[in-house]
Design a protein around this motif. Structure first.
Motif, PDB file in Angstrom:
ATOM      1  N   LEU A 123      55.008   7.190 -35.250  1.00  0.00           N
ATOM      2  CA  LEU A 123      55.045   6.912 -33.806  1.00  0.00           C
ATOM      3  C   LEU A 123      56.333   6.206 -33.430  1.00  0.00           C
ATOM      4  CD1 LEU A 123      53.634   6.973 -31.056  1.00  0.00           C
ATOM      5  CD2 LEU A 123      52.524   4.809 -31.653  1.00  0.00           C
ATOM      6  N   ARG A 124      56.795   5.297 -34.260  1.00  0.00           N
ATOM      7  CA  ARG A 124      58.058   4.613 -33.972  1.00  0.00           C
ATOM      8  C   ARG A 124      59.219   5.611 -33.890  1.00  0.00           C
ATOM      9  NH1 ARG A 124      55.694   0.243 -37.042  1.00  0.00           N
ATOM     10  NH2 ARG A 124      56.337   1.206 -39.027  1.00  0.00           N
ATOM     11  N   LYS A 125      59.187   6.632 -34.747  1.00  0.00           N
ATOM     12  CA  LYS A 125      60.243   7.658 -34.737  1.00  0.00           C
ATOM     13  C   LYS A 125      60.140   8.513 -33.471  1.00  0.00           C
ATOM     14  CE  LYS A 125      60.524   8.048 -39.778  1.00  0.00           C
ATOM     15  NZ  LYS A 125      60.324   8.930 -40.955  1.00  0.00           N
ATOM     16  N   ILE A 126      58.915   8.776 -33.065  1.00  0.00           N
ATOM     17  CA  ILE A 126      58.729   9.620 -31.883  1.00  0.00           C
ATOM     18  C   ILE A 126      59.271   8.950 -30.630  1.00  0.00           C
ATOM     19  CG2 ILE A 126      56.970  10.612 -30.353  1.00  0.00           C
ATOM     20  CD1 ILE A 126      55.282  11.130 -32.881  1.00  0.00           C
ATOM     21  N   VAL A 127      58.909   7.693 -30.405  1.00  0.00           N
ATOM     22  CA  VAL A 127      59.355   7.003 -29.186  1.00  0.00           C
ATOM     23  C   VAL A 127      60.870   6.775 -29.219  1.00  0.00           C
ATOM     24  CG1 VAL A 127      57.110   5.916 -28.772  1.00  0.00           C
ATOM     25  CG2 VAL A 127      58.823   4.732 -30.147  1.00  0.00           C
ATOM     26  N   LYS A 128      61.391   6.604 -30.406  1.00  0.00           N
ATOM     27  CA  LYS A 128      62.843   6.437 -30.503  1.00  0.00           C
ATOM     28  C   LYS A 128      63.560   7.742 -30.184  1.00  0.00           C
ATOM     29  CE  LYS A 128      66.444   4.708 -33.597  1.00  0.00           C
ATOM     30  NZ  LYS A 128      66.743   4.188 -34.975  1.00  0.00           N
ATOM     31  N   ALA A 129      62.925   8.876 -30.560  1.00  0.00           N
ATOM     32  CA  ALA A 129      63.555  10.180 -30.322  1.00  0.00           C
ATOM     33  C   ALA A 129      63.665  10.493 -28.838  1.00  0.00           C
ATOM     34  CB  ALA A 129      62.757  11.273 -31.023  1.00  0.00           C
ATOM     35  N   VAL A 130      62.818   9.920 -28.023  1.00  0.00           N
ATOM     36  CA  VAL A 130      62.868  10.165 -26.565  1.00  0.00           C
ATOM     37  C   VAL A 130      63.384   8.941 -25.809  1.00  0.00           C
ATOM     38  CG1 VAL A 130      61.105  11.955 -26.545  1.00  0.00           C
ATOM     39  CG2 VAL A 130      60.402   9.565 -26.396  1.00  0.00           C
ATOM     40  N   ASP A 131      64.033   8.069 -26.528  1.00  0.00           N
ATOM     41  CA  ASP A 131      64.706   6.895 -25.926  1.00  0.00           C
ATOM     42  C   ASP A 131      63.733   5.994 -25.173  1.00  0.00           C
ATOM     43  OD1 ASP A 131      67.161   7.840 -26.926  1.00  0.00           O
ATOM     44  OD2 ASP A 131      67.481   9.061 -25.117  1.00  0.00           O
ATOM     45  N   LEU A 132      62.585   5.710 -25.799  1.00  0.00           N
ATOM     46  CA  LEU A 132      61.603   4.811 -25.191  1.00  0.00           C
ATOM     47  C   LEU A 132      61.494   3.528 -26.005  1.00  0.00           C
ATOM     48  CD1 LEU A 132      58.702   7.281 -24.304  1.00  0.00           C
ATOM     49  CD2 LEU A 132      60.393   6.301 -22.722  1.00  0.00           C
ATOM     50  N   ALA A 133      61.338   2.418 -25.303  1.00  0.00           N
ATOM     51  CA  ALA A 133      61.060   1.130 -25.925  1.00  0.00           C
ATOM     52  C   ALA A 133      59.651   0.693 -25.521  1.00  0.00           C
ATOM     53  CB  ALA A 133      62.095   0.099 -25.499  1.00  0.00           C
ATOM     54  N   THR A 134      59.159  -0.339 -26.191  1.00  0.00           N
ATOM     55  CA  THR A 134      57.776  -0.780 -25.938  1.00  0.00           C
ATOM     56  C   THR A 134      57.488  -1.062 -24.469  1.00  0.00           C
ATOM     57  OG1 THR A 134      57.670  -1.716 -28.164  1.00  0.00           O
ATOM     58  CG2 THR A 134      56.024  -2.464 -26.588  1.00  0.00           C
ATOM     59  N   LYS A 207      57.086  20.062 -36.293  1.00  0.00           N
ATOM     60  CA  LYS A 207      58.225  20.802 -35.763  1.00  0.00           C
ATOM     61  C   LYS A 207      57.997  21.183 -34.309  1.00  0.00           C
ATOM     62  CE  LYS A 207      61.033  24.907 -36.705  1.00  0.00           C
ATOM     63  NZ  LYS A 207      61.245  26.093 -37.598  1.00  0.00           N
ATOM     64  N   SER A 208      56.771  21.615 -33.991  1.00  0.00           N
ATOM     65  CA  SER A 208      56.457  21.977 -32.608  1.00  0.00           C
ATOM     66  C   SER A 208      56.575  20.765 -31.696  1.00  0.00           C
ATOM     67  CB  SER A 208      55.048  22.565 -32.538  1.00  0.00           C
ATOM     68  OG  SER A 208      54.676  22.827 -31.207  1.00  0.00           O
ATOM     69  N   LEU A 209      56.147  19.617 -32.229  1.00  0.00           N
ATOM     70  CA  LEU A 209      56.217  18.384 -31.422  1.00  0.00           C
ATOM     71  C   LEU A 209      57.664  18.018 -31.141  1.00  0.00           C
ATOM     72  CD1 LEU A 209      54.982  15.839 -30.141  1.00  0.00           C
ATOM     73  CD2 LEU A 209      55.009  14.791 -32.431  1.00  0.00           C
ATOM     74  N   TRP A 210      58.527  18.084 -32.097  1.00  0.00           N
ATOM     75  CA  TRP A 210      59.920  17.709 -31.907  1.00  0.00           C
ATOM     76  C   TRP A 210      60.584  18.605 -30.867  1.00  0.00           C
ATOM     77  CZ3 TRP A 210      61.156  13.156 -33.163  1.00  0.00           C
ATOM     78  CH2 TRP A 210      60.686  12.535 -34.319  1.00  0.00           C
ATOM     79  N   GLY A 211      60.248  19.859 -30.889  1.00  0.00           N
ATOM     80  CA  GLY A 211      60.830  20.767 -29.900  1.00  0.00           C
ATOM     81  C   GLY A 211      60.397  20.416 -28.483  1.00  0.00           C
ATOM     82  N   ASN A 212      59.173  20.028 -28.304  1.00  0.00           N
ATOM     83  CA  ASN A 212      58.694  19.650 -26.955  1.00  0.00           C
ATOM     84  C   ASN A 212      59.262  18.305 -26.512  1.00  0.00           C
ATOM     85  OD1 ASN A 212      57.064  21.945 -26.398  1.00  0.00           O
ATOM     86  ND2 ASN A 212      55.434  21.124 -27.708  1.00  0.00           N
ATOM     87  N   LEU A 213      59.443  17.411 -27.469  1.00  0.00           N
ATOM     88  CA  LEU A 213      59.988  16.095 -27.109  1.00  0.00           C
ATOM     89  C   LEU A 213      61.411  16.213 -26.565  1.00  0.00           C
ATOM     90  CD1 LEU A 213      58.703  13.895 -30.096  1.00  0.00           C
ATOM     91  CD2 LEU A 213      57.850  13.933 -27.744  1.00  0.00           C
ATOM     92  N   GLN A 214      62.162  17.170 -27.074  1.00  0.00           N
ATOM     93  CA  GLN A 214      63.518  17.358 -26.597  1.00  0.00           C
ATOM     94  C   GLN A 214      63.559  17.805 -25.132  1.00  0.00           C
ATOM     95  OE1 GLN A 214      66.249  16.436 -28.414  1.00  0.00           O
ATOM     96  NE2 GLN A 214      64.665  15.695 -29.836  1.00  0.00           N
ATOM     97  N   LYS A 215      62.479  18.433 -24.706  1.00  0.00           N
ATOM     98  CA  LYS A 215      62.432  18.954 -23.333  1.00  0.00           C
ATOM     99  C   LYS A 215      62.090  17.882 -22.301  1.00  0.00           C
ATOM    100  CE  LYS A 215      60.884  23.509 -24.913  1.00  0.00           C
ATOM    101  NZ  LYS A 215      59.790  24.517 -24.913  1.00  0.00           N
ATOM    102  N   ILE A 216      61.564  16.772 -22.776  1.00  0.00           N
ATOM    103  CA  ILE A 216      61.199  15.713 -21.816  1.00  0.00           C
ATOM    104  C   ILE A 216      62.171  14.543 -21.854  1.00  0.00           C
ATOM    105  CG2 ILE A 216      58.735  16.316 -21.979  1.00  0.00           C
ATOM    106  CD1 ILE A 216      58.365  13.851 -23.749  1.00  0.00           C
ATOM    107  N   LYS A 217      63.217  14.626 -22.633  1.00  0.00           N
ATOM    108  CA  LYS A 217      64.182  13.516 -22.716  1.00  0.00           C
ATOM    109  C   LYS A 217      64.930  13.354 -21.377  1.00  0.00           C
ATOM    110  CE  LYS A 217      66.678  12.740 -26.257  1.00  0.00           C
ATOM    111  NZ  LYS A 217      67.613  12.830 -27.403  1.00  0.00           N
TER     112      LYS A 217
END
Length: 217
Positions: A123-134, A207-217
């Motif tokens: 989860l820490r990696k996911i929120v960091k990938a979309v530039d989110l902090a706590t 892999k599917s999750l990472w692709g979708n996360l890039q679309k919401i950045k």
């Protein structure tokens, strides 16, 4: 010639100088006039019989109160009023983060507050990938609020983005089919994925999750 008849007492004394004696003569009966008896006029006053006062009491008939007409019902006979749904009462949720960017992250773990150590690291990696902090997101463990609908969550959090890990659309009473792509529901972009701990070892889902996360950045 003047009259010789006089009634003057002094003149009579000149002629009658002898003493005069009065002698009672009992042989002479003096008949006194009959005394008229006083007749008392007796007036017969008819007696007035005191009649008892007769009080005539009229029988006053008090009319029975007429029943008040029944109050008119707003619903006419045979008319069915529409059922108005009551507005949802907002629930109170205990969550982590500050939700400053209106990002809602759902996890579903009855054993942990968030997930296992592996799941938390992912989860820490996911929120960091979309530039989110706590302070930017709200993290809610759905296991503590089973049965909560999407409408209730949306009323409270008003998310623009929702990342759902282990919480399916049917749990939220959403008639949506997840096909691995971002779903736009009303004003919210939604991504569904497996729960964090099993997701860490599922390369295809990751892999599917990472692709979708890039679309919401």
């Amino acid at each position: 010639m003047e009259s010789q008849v006089t009634n003057n007492a002094n003149a009579l004394r000149l002629f009658f100088t002898d003493d005069v004696f009065v002698v009672e003569d009992k042989s002479v009966q003096i008949v006194l006039p009959a005394v008229t008896e006083a007749v008392s006029a007796t007036v017969s006053i008819p007696k007035v019989e005191a009649k008892e006062a007769v009080v005539v009491v009229e029988n006053t008939v008090i009319p029975a109160e007429k029943p008040l007409p029944p109050s008119e019902s707003y619903a006419q006979k045979g008319e069915i009023l529409p059922i108005v749904e009551e507005p949802l009462q907002p629930k109170a949720f205990k969550f982590l983060g500050g939700n400053k960017k209106s990002v809602l992250i759902l996890v579903n773990d009855a054993a942990y507050d968030v997930s296992t150590e592996q799941g938390r690291e992912l989860l820490r990696k996911i929120v960091k990938a979309v530039d989110l902090a706590t302070p930017d997101f709200a993290l809610l463990n759905y296991a503590n609020y089973k049965g909560t609908t999407y409408a209730e969550l949306h009323q409270f959090f008003k998310p623009q983005i929702m990342l759902s890990f282990g919480v399916e659309a049917s749990h939220l009473q959403l008639n949506l089919n997840w096909a691995g792509e971002i779903i736009v529901h009303e004003t919210t972009r939604i991504i569904f994925a497996p729960n964090l701990h099993p997701l860490d070892s599922d390369l295809s889902a990751k892999k599917s999750l990472w692709g979708n996360l890039q679309k919401i950045k």
